[in-house]
Motif scaffolding. Structure first.
Motif, PDB file in Angstrom:
ATOM      1  N   LYS A   1     142.161  50.782  53.174  1.00  0.00           N
ATOM      2  CA  LYS A   1     142.777  52.328  52.826  1.00  0.00           C
ATOM      3  C   LYS A   1     143.514  52.325  51.633  1.00  0.00           C
ATOM      4  O   LYS A   1     144.128  51.406  51.183  1.00  0.00           O
ATOM      5  CB  LYS A   1     143.821  52.426  53.994  1.00  0.00           C
ATOM      6  CG  LYS A   1     143.104  52.548  55.332  1.00  0.00           C
ATOM      7  CD  LYS A   1     144.143  52.880  56.542  1.00  0.00           C
ATOM      8  CE  LYS A   1     143.686  52.684  57.727  1.00  0.00           C
ATOM      9  NZ  LYS A   1     142.258  53.015  58.042  1.00  0.00           N
ATOM     10  N   SER A   2     143.654  53.635  51.035  1.00  0.00           N
ATOM     11  CA  SER A   2     144.532  53.881  49.845  1.00  0.00           C
ATOM     12  C   SER A   2     145.460  54.880  50.384  1.00  0.00           C
ATOM     13  O   SER A   2     144.906  55.991  50.969  1.00  0.00           O
ATOM     14  CB  SER A   2     143.604  54.192  48.696  1.00  0.00           C
ATOM     15  OG  SER A   2     143.136  55.427  48.785  1.00  0.00           O
TER      16      SER A   2
ATOM     17  N   ILE B   1     139.482  52.489  43.469  1.00  0.00           N
ATOM     18  CA  ILE B   1     139.532  51.037  43.696  1.00  0.00           C
ATOM     19  C   ILE B   1     139.105  50.851  45.123  1.00  0.00           C
ATOM     20  O   ILE B   1     138.533  49.834  45.468  1.00  0.00           O
ATOM     21  CB  ILE B   1     141.120  50.616  43.231  1.00  0.00           C
ATOM     22  CG1 ILE B   1     141.280  50.652  42.001  1.00  0.00           C
ATOM     23  CG2 ILE B   1     141.341  49.127  43.918  1.00  0.00           C
ATOM     24  CD1 ILE B   1     142.685  50.303  41.438  1.00  0.00           C
ATOM     25  N   ALA B   2     139.865  51.667  46.045  1.00  0.00           N
ATOM     26  CA  ALA B   2     139.544  51.514  47.379  1.00  0.00           C
ATOM     27  C   ALA B   2     137.856  51.680  47.732  1.00  0.00           C
ATOM     28  O   ALA B   2     137.470  50.890  48.445  1.00  0.00           O
ATOM     29  CB  ALA B   2     140.089  52.583  48.482  1.00  0.00           C
ATOM     30  N   ARG B   3     137.180  52.643  46.816  1.00  0.00           N
ATOM     31  CA  ARG B   3     135.607  52.874  46.935  1.00  0.00           C
ATOM     32  C   ARG B   3     135.107  51.453  46.653  1.00  0.00           C
ATOM     33  O   ARG B   3     133.984  50.983  47.282  1.00  0.00           O
ATOM     34  CB  ARG B   3     135.514  54.050  46.059  1.00  0.00           C
ATOM     35  CG  ARG B   3     135.463  55.124  47.087  1.00  0.00           C
ATOM     36  CD  ARG B   3     134.802  56.505  46.281  1.00  0.00           C
ATOM     37  NE  ARG B   3     135.724  57.728  46.593  1.00  0.00           N
ATOM     38  CZ  ARG B   3     136.255  58.225  45.578  1.00  0.00           C
ATOM     39  NH1 ARG B   3     136.477  57.976  44.527  1.00  0.00           N
ATOM     40  NH2 ARG B   3     137.139  59.415  45.901  1.00  0.00           N
ATOM     41  N   ASP B   4     135.671  51.093  45.511  1.00  0.00           N
ATOM     42  CA  ASP B   4     134.919  49.678  45.046  1.00  0.00           C
ATOM     43  C   ASP B   4     134.987  48.719  45.945  1.00  0.00           C
ATOM     44  O   ASP B   4     133.931  47.857  46.181  1.00  0.00           O
ATOM     45  CB  ASP B   4     135.632  49.546  43.856  1.00  0.00           C
ATOM     46  CG  ASP B   4     134.987  48.487  42.940  1.00  0.00           C
ATOM     47  OD1 ASP B   4     133.730  47.927  43.110  1.00  0.00           O
ATOM     48  OD2 ASP B   4     135.504  47.681  42.179  1.00  0.00           O
ATOM     49  N   MET B   5     136.182  48.501  46.714  1.00  0.00           N
ATOM     50  CA  MET B   5     136.602  47.612  47.637  1.00  0.00           C
ATOM     51  C   MET B   5     135.634  47.549  48.808  1.00  0.00           C
ATOM     52  O   MET B   5     134.815  46.605  49.301  1.00  0.00           O
ATOM     53  CB  MET B   5     137.817  47.750  48.160  1.00  0.00           C
ATOM     54  CG  MET B   5     138.944  46.920  47.437  1.00  0.00           C
ATOM     55  SD  MET B   5     140.547  47.093  48.240  1.00  0.00           S
ATOM     56  CE  MET B   5     141.366  46.766  46.498  1.00  0.00           C
TER      57      MET B   5
ATOM     58  N   ALA C   1     138.190  43.955  42.850  1.00  0.00           N
ATOM     59  CA  ALA C   1     138.230  45.539  42.647  1.00  0.00           C
ATOM     60  C   ALA C   1     139.554  46.020  41.812  1.00  0.00           C
ATOM     61  O   ALA C   1     139.499  46.903  41.244  1.00  0.00           O
ATOM     62  CB  ALA C   1     138.367  46.346  44.031  1.00  0.00           C
ATOM     63  N   ILE C   2     140.555  45.540  42.357  1.00  0.00           N
ATOM     64  CA  ILE C   2     141.885  45.647  41.719  1.00  0.00           C
ATOM     65  C   ILE C   2     141.683  45.431  40.208  1.00  0.00           C
ATOM     66  O   ILE C   2     142.125  46.310  39.420  1.00  0.00           O
ATOM     67  CB  ILE C   2     143.072  44.840  42.254  1.00  0.00           C
ATOM     68  CG1 ILE C   2     143.267  45.127  43.797  1.00  0.00           C
ATOM     69  CG2 ILE C   2     144.374  44.947  41.416  1.00  0.00           C
ATOM     70  CD1 ILE C   2     143.756  46.726  43.903  1.00  0.00           C
TER      71      ILE C   2
END
Length: 119
Positions: free
Chosen positions: A59-60, A39-43, A98-99
């Protein structure tokens, strides 16, 4: 109503319950962490770029069976929802989309992991 289990069925049930306990300890944490990173990569992939700070501050953080995905840029909400002075260009959603894309994938991955273990 009376239900009887033979010894073989009881042993199979116990083995599956043991596998479910293993999911709780290790695999669930791994799947949640993997989902949060995706999800963080997608954001980051969809965040607008001015000077690159917004992408750097996404950040995740994974801790055991919990994950936190955040954007530490002070102006993140202005970008996501528009308005205010930092950005007058309107909203550029990058966080919640993204979420919304990532959560169903994470849930499906956890579900598949459980099904594989219980076969």
């Amino acid at each position: 109503m009376k239900v009887e289990l033979n010894k073989s069925d009881y042993n199979k049930l116990q083995a599956k319950l043991t596998k479910l306990k293993a999911i709780d300890r290790t695999l669930l944490s791994t799947e949640i962490g993997r989902g949060a990173l995706n999800i963080a990569r997608d954001m980051k992939r969809n965040a607008p770029v001015d000077n690159g700070d917004l992408k750097k501050l996404i950040k995740s953080v994974v801790n055991n069976k919990q994950a936190e995905i955040r954007s530490d840029a002070d102006y993140s909400a202005y970008v996501e929802f528009g308005g205010g002075t930092p950005r007058k260009t309107g909203e550029i959603p990058f966080f919640y989309p993204a979420i919304n894309r990532g959560m169903p994938k994470m849930i499906a991955s956890i579900n598949n992991t459980i099904k594989k273990l219980l076969k």
